[in-house]
Structure formats: C-alpha cells, structure tokens
Enzyme design. Structure first.
Site, PDB file in Angstrom:
ATOM      1  N   GLY A  37       0.941  -1.154   0.007  1.00  0.00           N
ATOM      2  CA  GLY A  37      -0.118  -0.084  -0.079  1.00  0.00           C
ATOM      3  C   GLY A  37       0.924   1.360  -0.131  1.00  0.00           C
ATOM      4  N   SER A  39       2.557   4.924   1.090  1.00  0.00           N
ATOM      5  CA  SER A  39       3.207   5.230   2.397  1.00  0.00           C
ATOM      6  C   SER A  39       2.176   5.542   3.309  1.00  0.00           C
ATOM      7  CB  SER A  39       4.158   6.320   2.122  1.00  0.00           C
ATOM      8  OG  SER A  39       5.029   6.709   3.184  1.00  0.00           O
ATOM      9  N   SER A  41      -0.058   4.461   4.900  1.00  0.00           N
ATOM     10  CA  SER A  41      -1.438   3.619   4.440  1.00  0.00           C
ATOM     11  C   SER A  41      -1.523   2.712   6.142  1.00  0.00           C
ATOM     12  CB  SER A  41      -1.649   3.019   3.468  1.00  0.00           C
ATOM     13  OG  SER A  41      -0.396   1.852   3.523  1.00  0.00           O
ATOM     14  N   GLY A  42      -0.588   2.246   6.673  1.00  0.00           N
ATOM     15  CA  GLY A  42      -0.789   1.656   7.841  1.00  0.00           C
ATOM     16  C   GLY A  42      -0.187   0.432   7.858  1.00  0.00           C
ATOM     17  N   LYS A  43       0.829  -0.148   6.832  1.00  0.00           N
ATOM     18  CA  LYS A  43       1.315  -1.151   6.524  1.00  0.00           C
ATOM     19  C   LYS A  43       2.181  -1.948   7.667  1.00  0.00           C
ATOM     20  CE  LYS A  43       3.600   0.077   2.973  1.00  0.00           C
ATOM     21  NZ  LYS A  43       3.285   1.249   3.178  1.00  0.00           N
ATOM     22  N   SER A  44       2.915  -0.876   8.074  1.00  0.00           N
ATOM     23  CA  SER A  44       3.899  -1.211   9.310  1.00  0.00           C
ATOM     24  C   SER A  44       2.954  -1.414  10.431  1.00  0.00           C
ATOM     25  CB  SER A  44       4.995  -0.305   9.388  1.00  0.00           C
ATOM     26  OG  SER A  44       5.914  -0.211   8.352  1.00  0.00           O
ATOM     27  N   SER A 111       5.848  -1.915  -2.319  1.00  0.00           N
ATOM     28  CA  SER A 111       6.068  -2.753  -3.353  1.00  0.00           C
ATOM     29  C   SER A 111       4.921  -2.270  -4.617  1.00  0.00           C
ATOM     30  CB  SER A 111       5.745  -4.306  -2.863  1.00  0.00           C
ATOM     31  OG  SER A 111       4.694  -4.446  -2.149  1.00  0.00           O
TER      32      SER A 111
END
Length: 202
Positions: A37, A39, A41-44, A111
C-alpha cells in the site's frame, strides 16, 4: 531488471529437516503475509500489531519492514524502478527462507509494481497472502508521520510513490483492508480469523 546469476558450479543442498517438520514443531504453518500500500497507509502498523497478536498465541513470527531492511540488507538500493524491483526481489527471497523455516513472516513494503509482487508470490506458492492496505491518498497525506508527502510535493523527494511515481493496486489480493474505515484492532481480528480459516494457525 534481467536476473543475472553470477555464481557458477552451485547446487541447492536440501537438508534432512523439511518445512513440514518445522511447521509441526512450531504448531502452525509457515506463511508469507505481504502487506502492500501507499506510504502512511498503515502497513507497518498492521504488520506489527498482527505480529504481537500471533506472538501472544505462541506463533513463531517476524516482520520484515521496508525502512528497517533498507538500513541493512538493501542499503545499497535507491528508489528508481530498477532498485525497487531488486528491493522486492530480495525480500521475496528472504521471506521464502523464513517461511521454509516454518515462520509466519509479515512483510511491510510499498511494493508498488504488480509484476514484482507476483514474482514474490511465485517464490512462495504455499500460503502467500497479499494484503492490500487501502487508504485514500488524502488520508495518507494527513497522517504523513515522516513528512514525506510534503517533501515530495515540494520536489525534495524524487520518484515518490503516489506523487511522482506510480502505485499499481493489487487486482486480486487475498485481503483488502481500508485503514480509513477500519481500526487496527478490527483489522487484526479479521486477519487472525482468516489465518484460522485457512488452517495456518489454530
């Protein structure tokens, strides 16, 4: 980027302990949960929250986080399309090793290119779960914990995904989580339910 194998006279050595043996010892299957997703967006955040929940359940798990990996393994890479491709190729290979060890590995990388994510999937044909962390770019900009969007719009960061570089949304992800509509707790509960339904955890 065309793959070049520089090493010669090499043979893959298969050890006596198989993935299934490690999975049995761990009490769960190995898996690659690929968070993608924009930067901010809440991935980490989701990856680490899920890691905490899995760890509390006794699962063997680890997060491969984009920024952390670029401090070490991929510190020689920039953000050109070619370097982004190589970044994800390496992560796909590392994730493959973690999954073969019977771990549930969580990757948190922008990615941006579908082809790169598909290559990672092909490296990990068993239990590869693509999670599209969907979030309107306006919300990502509002969060912007590192101030990256502001810098990108000011021309200080070239080839920034969503501003001056493309992001190709997943076409058929296993899971879509809209972090503008869903809390972290709700998302983690949903992910745990999915992993249970797939038989990866019990």
């Amino acid at each position: 980027m065309e793959e070049v194998v520089k090493a010669t006279n090499i043979t893959w050595h298969q050890g006596d302990i198989k993935r299934e043996d490690r999975e049995r010892a761990n009490g769960h299957q190995g898996a690659v949960i690929w968070f993608t997703g924009l930067s901010a967006s809440g991935k980490s955040t989701l990856a680490h929250a899920l890691e905490n929940a899995l760890f509390e359940k006794g699962c063997k798990t680890y997060v491969l986080d984009g920024d952390n990996i670029r401090h070490g393994l991929n510190k020689d890479l920039g953000f050109s399309p070619q370097d982004r491709e190589e970044n994800i190729r390496r992560i796909g290979e590392v994730a493959k090793l973690f999954a073969d060890a019977g771990l549930i590995v969580l990757t948190a990388f922008i990615s941006p290119y579908r082809s790169d994510r598909e290559k990672a999937r092909k490296l990990n044909p068993k239990n590869f779960i693509e999670v599209y962390v969907k979030c309107d770019i306006d919300i990502c900009e509002q969060r912007d914990p590192k101030g990256l969007y502001k810098k990108a719009k000011a021309g200080e960061i070239p080839e920034f995904t969503g501003i001056s570089a493309p992001y190709e949304e997943p076409e058929n992800p296993e899971i879509v989580i809209d972090t503008g509509q869903c809390s972290v707790e709700q998302a983690v509960n949903f992910l745990l339910t999915y992993l249970n339904q797939q038989g990866i955890i019990s």
